[in-house]
Design an enzyme around this catalytic site. Structure first.
Site, PDB file in Angstrom:
ATOM      1  N   CYS A  44       0.819  -1.217   0.000  1.00  0.00           N
ATOM      2  CA  CYS A  44       0.000   0.000   0.000  1.00  0.00           C
ATOM      3  C   CYS A  44       0.854   1.269   0.000  1.00  0.00           C
ATOM      4  O   CYS A  44       0.733   2.105  -0.887  1.00  0.00           O
ATOM      5  CB  CYS A  44      -0.932  -0.027   1.208  1.00  0.00           C
ATOM      6  SG  CYS A  44      -1.828   1.495   1.452  1.00  0.00           S
ATOM      7  N   GLY A 147       0.399 -10.292   2.559  1.00  0.00           N
ATOM      8  CA  GLY A 147      -0.168  -9.583   1.421  1.00  0.00           C
ATOM      9  C   GLY A 147      -0.234 -10.354   0.124  1.00  0.00           C
ATOM     10  O   GLY A 147      -0.445 -11.570   0.097  1.00  0.00           O
ATOM     11  N   HIS A 448     -25.677  23.405   1.717  1.00  0.00           N
ATOM     12  CA  HIS A 448     -25.818  23.866   0.340  1.00  0.00           C
ATOM     13  C   HIS A 448     -24.835  24.993   0.069  1.00  0.00           C
ATOM     14  O   HIS A 448     -24.700  25.878   0.900  1.00  0.00           O
ATOM     15  CB  HIS A 448     -27.245  24.368   0.104  1.00  0.00           C
ATOM     16  CG  HIS A 448     -27.415  24.955  -1.271  1.00  0.00           C
ATOM     17  ND1 HIS A 448     -27.540  24.160  -2.391  1.00  0.00           N
ATOM     18  CD2 HIS A 448     -27.444  26.247  -1.690  1.00  0.00           C
ATOM     19  CE1 HIS A 448     -27.665  24.954  -3.457  1.00  0.00           C
ATOM     20  NE2 HIS A 448     -27.608  26.217  -3.059  1.00  0.00           N
TER      21      HIS A 448
HETATM   22  P1  FAD Z   1       0.788  -5.854   1.924  1.00  0.00           P
HETATM   23  O1  FAD Z   1       0.515  -4.406   1.919  1.00  0.00           O
HETATM   24  O2  FAD Z   1       1.096  -6.502   0.625  1.00  0.00           O
HETATM   25  O3  FAD Z   1       2.000  -6.053   2.943  1.00  0.00           O
HETATM   26  C1  FAD Z   1       2.625  -7.278   3.135  1.00  0.00           C
HETATM   27  C2  FAD Z   1       4.073  -7.063   3.496  1.00  0.00           C
HETATM   28  O4  FAD Z   1       4.636  -8.307   3.912  1.00  0.00           O
HETATM   29  C3  FAD Z   1       4.955  -6.580   2.359  1.00  0.00           C
HETATM   30  O5  FAD Z   1       5.701  -5.461   2.761  1.00  0.00           O
HETATM   31  C4  FAD Z   1       5.873  -7.763   2.055  1.00  0.00           C
HETATM   32  O6  FAD Z   1       7.125  -7.360   1.609  1.00  0.00           O
HETATM   33  C5  FAD Z   1       5.957  -8.403   3.433  1.00  0.00           C
HETATM   34  N1  FAD Z   1       6.334  -9.817   3.428  1.00  0.00           N
HETATM   35  C6  FAD Z   1       5.905 -10.808   2.599  1.00  0.00           C
HETATM   36  N2  FAD Z   1       6.458 -12.000   2.942  1.00  0.00           N
HETATM   37  C7  FAD Z   1       7.259 -11.741   4.015  1.00  0.00           C
HETATM   38  C8  FAD Z   1       8.080 -12.554   4.833  1.00  0.00           C
HETATM   39  N3  FAD Z   1       8.212 -13.872   4.634  1.00  0.00           N
HETATM   40  N4  FAD Z   1       8.758 -11.958   5.842  1.00  0.00           N
HETATM   41  C9  FAD Z   1       8.645 -10.638   6.076  1.00  0.00           C
HETATM   42  N5  FAD Z   1       7.859  -9.815   5.336  1.00  0.00           N
HETATM   43  C10 FAD Z   1       7.179 -10.367   4.326  1.00  0.00           C
HETATM   44  N6  FAD Z   1      -6.011  -0.609  -1.787  1.00  0.00           N
HETATM   45  C11 FAD Z   1      -6.829   0.370  -1.334  1.00  0.00           C
HETATM   46  O7  FAD Z   1      -7.595   0.146  -0.387  1.00  0.00           O
HETATM   47  N7  FAD Z   1      -6.830   1.606  -1.900  1.00  0.00           N
HETATM   48  C12 FAD Z   1      -6.030   1.911  -2.942  1.00  0.00           C
HETATM   49  O8  FAD Z   1      -6.052   3.046  -3.432  1.00  0.00           O
HETATM   50  C13 FAD Z   1      -5.171   0.906  -3.438  1.00  0.00           C
HETATM   51  N8  FAD Z   1      -4.357   1.162  -4.478  1.00  0.00           N
HETATM   52  C14 FAD Z   1      -3.509   0.180  -4.916  1.00  0.00           C
HETATM   53  C15 FAD Z   1      -2.684   0.470  -6.007  1.00  0.00           C
HETATM   54  C16 FAD Z   1      -1.813  -0.490  -6.488  1.00  0.00           C
HETATM   55  C17 FAD Z   1      -0.929  -0.162  -7.663  1.00  0.00           C
HETATM   56  C18 FAD Z   1      -1.760  -1.762  -5.853  1.00  0.00           C
HETATM   57  C19 FAD Z   1      -0.800  -2.798  -6.338  1.00  0.00           C
HETATM   58  C20 FAD Z   1      -2.583  -2.059  -4.786  1.00  0.00           C
HETATM   59  C21 FAD Z   1      -3.472  -1.092  -4.312  1.00  0.00           C
HETATM   60  N9  FAD Z   1      -4.339  -1.344  -3.253  1.00  0.00           N
HETATM   61  C22 FAD Z   1      -5.184  -0.363  -2.816  1.00  0.00           C
HETATM   62  C23 FAD Z   1      -4.359  -2.643  -2.571  1.00  0.00           C
HETATM   63  C24 FAD Z   1      -3.556  -2.560  -1.255  1.00  0.00           C
HETATM   64  O9  FAD Z   1      -2.245  -2.154  -1.528  1.00  0.00           O
HETATM   65  C25 FAD Z   1      -3.569  -3.929  -0.568  1.00  0.00           C
HETATM   66  O10 FAD Z   1      -4.885  -4.381  -0.430  1.00  0.00           O
HETATM   67  C26 FAD Z   1      -2.930  -3.831   0.800  1.00  0.00           C
HETATM   68  O11 FAD Z   1      -1.601  -3.354   0.732  1.00  0.00           O
HETATM   69  C27 FAD Z   1      -2.946  -5.202   1.503  1.00  0.00           C
HETATM   70  O12 FAD Z   1      -2.357  -5.086   2.755  1.00  0.00           O
HETATM   71  P2  FAD Z   1      -1.655  -6.327   3.456  1.00  0.00           P
HETATM   72  O13 FAD Z   1      -1.192  -5.821   4.788  1.00  0.00           O
HETATM   73  O14 FAD Z   1      -2.544  -7.490   3.425  1.00  0.00           O
HETATM   74  O15 FAD Z   1      -0.389  -6.699   2.559  1.00  0.00           O
END
Ligand code: FAD
Ligand code: NAD
Length: 469
Positions: A44, A147, A448
């Site tokens: 994100c 993620g 408004h």
């Molecule tokens: P992530 O944000 O993917 O974080 C997971 C983290 O875990 C990463 O930093 C990764 O490196 C780390 N990781 C993975 N495996 C390991 C490991 N073994 N050890 C240590 N670390 C590890 N969502 C919205 O709501 N609004 C938006 O405007 C939006 N825009 C987006 C635009 C783009 C271009 C993209 C690609 C996505 C967008 N999203 C948006 C989606 C949003 O980014 C994701 O839904 C969100 O980041 C998910 O959060 P998360 O914590 O599940 O995982």
């Protein structure tokens, strides 16, 4: 190898992981958060929501200055563009926000490990720090919040030069002459809009017969019209069967899904935006026996518990809407549950926004979904062309649509295409959260002139009594 004991170890420092870590620490748990990126914030903050919105804002200003200023009587002469400065600003926005997460970790006493986490037992995480050293962490609660990653198509190799993912498309060093976007979903339209506004000729190739599949039918129709009006070329019901990159660009082979007709298309840059897949590699899930579903997402129950005792998962890695705020809600609910509180996520009230122009924002049921389920409903609709503030601002494209239960007037879904849709939707989310009726919104005073009046008018239209149409 040193050993550390915690009440909760979070693997992944994105919106799901860092929010869970901070909330659990607020509730008195001793928490570690492990992320391998080197900076917190996950997809994100680093390569998703934040850099894309920064570029959407910059490109919007550029297009607004070129297309709209003159209508307001503002003369600018010729405009220039400095892509390097635009990218530097985006990087600074990202850096400031990721530093903010580190500050919050410190403030709340979360121990942050920059390294890769691997489950070596259900209660044990081996961390390989970025500098190479290993640390063993133990806890009776481990949260997987790793993620998602870019999905690609067979035979298509993302090199982040000519054939790019969203990550590459957020860091191009020049405006491509032509950009072909594979996938007419959220990323395709947002990043397609960025580069179109800056001057690229953009073609969106979508496998299905509509943009933004899954969204309400009126939203899809409006967005198709709006994107075409902005000179984005749309090739619907079309699949890409091959892509060959060379020094001059990419040669794509396309096939019509309906007729099988084949054509070729030359592009300067190709953006692959066909969805994302759960990120589970290297986590040691197989060794400890964590079950995945048929699409590779981690299977969890309503309290985000996997089939292995003490191992939990939230965010993109468990599937559902891949949205930062959905991941945050899950992280928060899990932390509260672990602290003995009633953590809960209301999936019926998770908004979704597409940050194009016009903006799209939706929450709750679609008309198509209600029809499918045989639910009787009433529709109220109000166009921004009849809203005074939208007229003052010169942003009249789009509408507000409210779907209310025919039995009791309860709001089931709200869909907005138009100015500030992403902020306006908050009122609808609260309405769904508290079980409000269309009548409740209709009887609430809205200032408004404001865009919010369009919501009130749509709510009145549910009962056929809108004033301004
Ligand atoms: P992530 O944000 O993917 O974080 C997971 C983290 O875990 C990463 O930093 C990764 O490196 C780390 N990781 C993975 N495996 C390991 C490991 N073994 N050890 C240590 N670390 C590890 N969502 C919205 O709501 N609004 C938006 O405007 C939006 N825009 C987006 C635009 C783009 C271009 C993209 C690609 C996505 C967008 N999203 C948006 C989606 C949003 O980014 C994701 O839904 C969100 O980041 C998910 O959060 P998360 O914590 O599940 O995982
Ligand atoms: P998406 O699911 O939104 O869109 C993918 C599109 O690609 C779909 O329309 C699909 O039909 C199409 N597609 C699939 N295979 C294809 C093929 N072979 N040829 C042509 N088209 C094909 O996924 P995305 O745009 O890649 O975004 C990934 C995730 O990131 C989404 O789940 C989204 O929620 C999230 N995201 C959210 C935001 C936001 O909230 N504003 C912004 C960007 C990304």
């Amino acid at each position: 190898m040193s050993e550390n004991r915690f009440d909760l170890i979070v693997i992944g420092g994105g919106p799901g992981g860092y929010v869970a870590a901070i909330r659990a620490a607020q509730l008195g748990l001793r928490v570690a958060c492990v992320d391998k990126r080197g900076v917190p914030g996950g997809t994100c903050l680093n390569v998703g929501c934040i850099p894309s919105k920064a570029l959407l804002q910059s490109s919007h200003h550029y297009e607004y200055a070129t297309e709209e200023f003159a209508k307001h009587g503002i003369q600018t002469g010729s405009l220039g563009m400095d892509i390097a400065a635009m990218m530097a600003r985006k990087e600074k926005v990202v850096m400031d926000l990721t530093k903010g997460i580190e500050f919050l970790f410190n403030k709340n006493g979360v121990t942050y490990f920059k390294g890769t986490g691997e489950l070596t037992a259900p209660d044990q995480v081996k961390v390989t720090l970025l500098e190479g050293e290993e640390q063993l962490l133990t806890s009776s609660n481990v949260l997987i919040a790793t993620g998602s990653d870019v999905a690609t198509l067979p035979g298509l190799e993302i090199d982040e030069q000519r054939i790019v993912s969203s990550t590459g498309a957020l860091s191009l060093d020049r405006v491509p002459a032509s950009l072909v976007v594979i996938g007419g979903g959220v990323i395709g339209l947002e990043l397609g809009s960025v580069w179109r506004r800056l001057g690229a000729e953009v073609t969106v190739v979508e496998f299905l017969d509509t943009l933004l599949p899954g969204m309400d039918q009126d939203v899809r129709k409006q967005m198709q019209r709006s994107m075409k009006k902005q000179k984005m070329k749309l090739k619907l019901s079309t699949k890409v069967t091959a892509a060959v990159a060379d020094a001059d660009g990419v040669r794509l082979t396309l096939e019509s899904v309906e007729t099988g007709a084949v054509e070729t298309l030359q592009a300067d840059i190709v953006l692959v935006a066909v969805g994302r897949r759960p990120y589970t590699s290297g986590l040691g899930l197989q060794q400890i026996g964590v079950a995945l579903d048929e699409r590779g997402f981690i299977d969890v129950d309503e309290h985000f518990k996997t089939n292995v005792n003490g191992v939990y998962a939230v965010g993109d890695v468990i599937g559902g809407a891949m949205l930062a705020h959905k991941a945050e809600e899950e992280g928060m609910a899990l932390a509260e549950h672990l602290a003995g509180k009633p953590g809960h996520v209301n999936y019926a009230a998770i908004p979704g926004i597409v940050y194009t122009s016009p903006e799209v924002a939706s929450v709750g049921r679609t008309e198509d979904g209600l029809k499918q389920d045989g639910v009787a409903y009433h529709v109220g609709k109000f166009p921004f062309s009849a809203n005074a503030r939208a007229r003052c601002n010169g942003e009249t494209e789009g509408f507000v649509k409210i779907l209310a239960d025919a039995k009791n007037d309860r709001i089931l879904g709200v869909h907005i295409v138009g100015p500030n849709a992403g902020d306006l939707i908050a009122e609808a989310v609260i309405a769904i959260e508290v079980g409000a009726s269309a009548e409740d919104i209709a009887r609430t005073c809205h200032a408004h002139p404001s865009m919010g009046e369009a919501l009130k008018e749509a709510a009145m239209d549910v009962d056929g009594r809108a004033i301004h149409i």
